[in-house]
Design an enzyme around this catalytic site. Structure first.
Site, mmCIF file in Angstrom:
data_model
loop_
_atom_site.group_PDB
_atom_site.id
_atom_site.type_symbol
_atom_site.label_atom_id
_atom_site.label_comp_id
_atom_site.label_asym_id
_atom_site.label_seq_id
_atom_site.Cartn_x
_atom_site.Cartn_y
_atom_site.Cartn_z
ATOM 1 N N ILE A 57 0.872 -1.178 0.000
ATOM 2 C CA ILE A 57 0.000 0.000 0.000
ATOM 3 C C ILE A 57 0.908 1.227 0.000
ATOM 4 C CG2 ILE A 57 -1.760 1.287 1.274
ATOM 5 C CD1 ILE A 57 -2.597 -1.380 2.545
ATOM 6 N N HIS A 58 0.714 2.106 -0.963
ATOM 7 C CA HIS A 58 1.620 3.243 -1.141
ATOM 8 C C HIS A 58 0.912 4.556 -0.805
ATOM 9 C CE1 HIS A 58 5.117 5.262 -2.802
ATOM 10 N NE2 HIS A 58 4.298 6.055 -3.491
ATOM 11 N N PRO A 59 1.572 5.485 -0.126
ATOM 12 C CA PRO A 59 2.911 5.374 0.482
ATOM 13 C C PRO A 59 2.785 5.033 1.968
ATOM 14 C CG PRO A 59 2.259 7.684 0.353
ATOM 15 C CD PRO A 59 1.090 6.874 -0.135
ATOM 16 N N GLU B 30 4.812 -1.021 3.365
ATOM 17 C CA GLU B 30 5.078 -1.514 2.012
ATOM 18 C C GLU B 30 6.553 -1.837 1.807
ATOM 19 O OE1 GLU B 30 4.911 1.035 -1.471
ATOM 20 O OE2 GLU B 30 5.034 2.821 -0.193
#
Length: 493
Positions: free
Chosen positions: A467-469, A473
């Protein structure tokens, strides 16, 4: 606290334990008596009651040396995990206020009002107490808050000594001990008991520093014993940069209260062999915990203890050396001293005793987090444990230094934000241990912990889309091994 029904046998006041010789008919006052009203004991009793068992809960908190006492809920709710995490949050908010200026917020008051914080924390604690009281009204039906010392007479009988009144004897088909532990004092050090308080070392030092108090940690040997020592070093390095002072390889000798009211601590610096002195407003001891077994009279019924630790020897099903007496949580030898494990173990034990399941508690790969200023979360084996069990040539360690996005604008140092994934070498590379220092480490580690129950491998980790940001991650992108010698610093987005 005692959850009691009718009492069949009335006892005269006595200063000694009275042994019974009456014959038991096989009819008991209760299906289950739980001794200990902490998180584990309450979970066990609640589960048993919901499964139709007739349950009594007996609890008594001996006031601390300073006279501190509390009600139902045990260490976690009253003087442990909950208030500690809230104070940690108070310190993090102070840091956030400083960061906020770089994000465009105008400078405001950053002074913490200790009394106000303590008031609101205490309000929350009391609300939990009333929740537990409601629990006993609705599920266990009856209770009494005057229980004192407990003594076993027979394996299926327990005497409850009430303060200044008569003794009451209860019988139960099964008895469960979940009394947990209390902090130790180094009683061999003059002034330690009279002038000291107790709690958790690095976590307390961290939030005290965070709210603006000058704090020194005196370390006799190594920090965070039992944890991965590389990670422990990162935690203390960050704390030193954060403002916490460390006095390494120092052994305290005495604590004296001066006429001014401050406390003078004398210690030996083992690196130089010389004695040192300094003054402090408070001295907090964090030298381990001792199980609450001494007042229970366990030896009279043959419950075996570890002579060194004082903890109860238990089997995989939480049974003790005496039939129908069980023990779990911090009081059990070799068990993790963690609230969630006690809760889970207590529920499973209640289900087994009620004949609902044969499932045993799995104590392997239990995740935990240290709530220091830079949080440290981990699950599985440390690098040292992995080497010891599998051999250095049979493991591969992947790692990365990363910078949380939140740290960038605030220009905070991220030198100690680090990820380590310890794997079996070869094949899909089964993950043996996962370690993370950074913001919200507990939230990050909890999610990845489930993978350990499913046999997570490095392949699984790399196939997971991050999952960004987020900081989490970075775990899905880890690809540099220590063995390679390559730079493990994360660059780019």
């Amino acid at each position: 606290m005692a959850a009691l029904c009718r009492v069949r046998h009335r006892w005269k006041r006595t200063n000694c334990i009275q042994l019974l010789t009456r014959n038991l008919t096989g009819t008991f006052d209760y299906d289950l008596v739980v001794i200990g009203g902490g998180s584990g004991g309450l979970a066990c009793s609640k589960e048993a009651a919901q499964l139709g068992q007739k349950v009594a809960v007996l609890d008594y908190v001996e006031p601390s040396v300073k006279g501190t006492k509390w009600g139902i809920g045990g260490t976690c709710v009253n003087v442990g995990c909950i208030p500690k995490k809230l104070m940690h949050q108070a310190a993090l908010l102070g840091t956030a206020l400083k960061d906020a200026q770089k994000y465009g917020w105008k400078r405001g008051n950053t002074h913490l009002n200790w009394e106000l914080m303590a008031t609101f924390l205490n309000v929350h604690r009391i609300s939990l107490f009333f929740f537990y009281e409601l629990l006993f009204h609705t599920i266990l039906k009856e209770y009494n808050f005057n229980t004192a010392i407990l003594h076993f007479v027979f394996p299926i009988e327990v005497i409850m000594s009430l303060p200044l009144v008569w003794q009451i004897m209860l019988t139960a088909k099964n008895i469960v001990i979940a009394t947990g532990g209390r902090p130790k004092y180094p009683t061999h050090i003059p002034g330690a008991v009279e002038h000291g308080i107790t709690n958790v070392a690095l976590e307390c030092a961290g939030f005290l520093t965070g709210i603006g108090l000058e704090t020194t940690v005196m370390v006799r040997s190594i920090p965070l014993r039992g944890f991965d020592q590389q990670m422990a070093g990162l935690v203390t390095d960050y704390m030193e940069a954060y403002g916490t002072k460390f006095s390494w390889r120092s052994v305290p000798k005495s604590v004296d209260k001066l006429s001014s009211g401050v406390l003078q601590v004398t210690w030996t610096d083992e690196q130089t062999g010389k004695d040192q002195r300094d003054t402090f407003d408070s001295v907090l001891w964090a030298v381990g915990r001792a199980p609450e077994t001494k007042t229970l009279g366990l030896e009279k019924v043959g419950v075996k203890l570890n002579k060194e630790s004082g903890k109860i020897l238990v089997a995989a099903d939480e049974s003790t050396s005496v039939p129908n007496i069980y023990a779990f949580g911090d009081i059990g030898e070799g068990r993790p001293e963690l609230t969630p494990t006690a809760i889970k173990a207590g529920k499973l034990l209640a289900r087994r005793l009620a004949g609902q399941t044969n499932e045993l508690m799995n104590y392997d790969n239990v995740a935990t987090t240290v709530f220091t200023p830079l949080e440290y979360g981990c699950v599985g084996l440390s690098e040292e444990e992995a080497e010891s069990r599998h051999g250095k040539d049979s493991i591969e360690v992947y790692h990365a230094f990363y910078k949380p996005l939140e740290f960038t604008v605030a220009e905070r140092d991220a030198s100690q934000c680090y990820i380590k994934v310890v794997c079996k070498r070869g094949g899909d590379q089964r993950i043996l241990g996962l370690h993370f220092t950074g913001p919200n480490a507990g939230e990050v580690t909890q999610g990845f912990a489930m993978g350990f129950q499913c046999g997570a491998t490095l392949t699984h980790l790399k196939e997971t889309v991050g999952i960004h940001p987020t900081c989490a991650e970075e775990l899905t992108k880890v690809n540099v091994s220590k063995r390679s010698g390559l730079d493990a610093t994360v660059t780019g987005c």
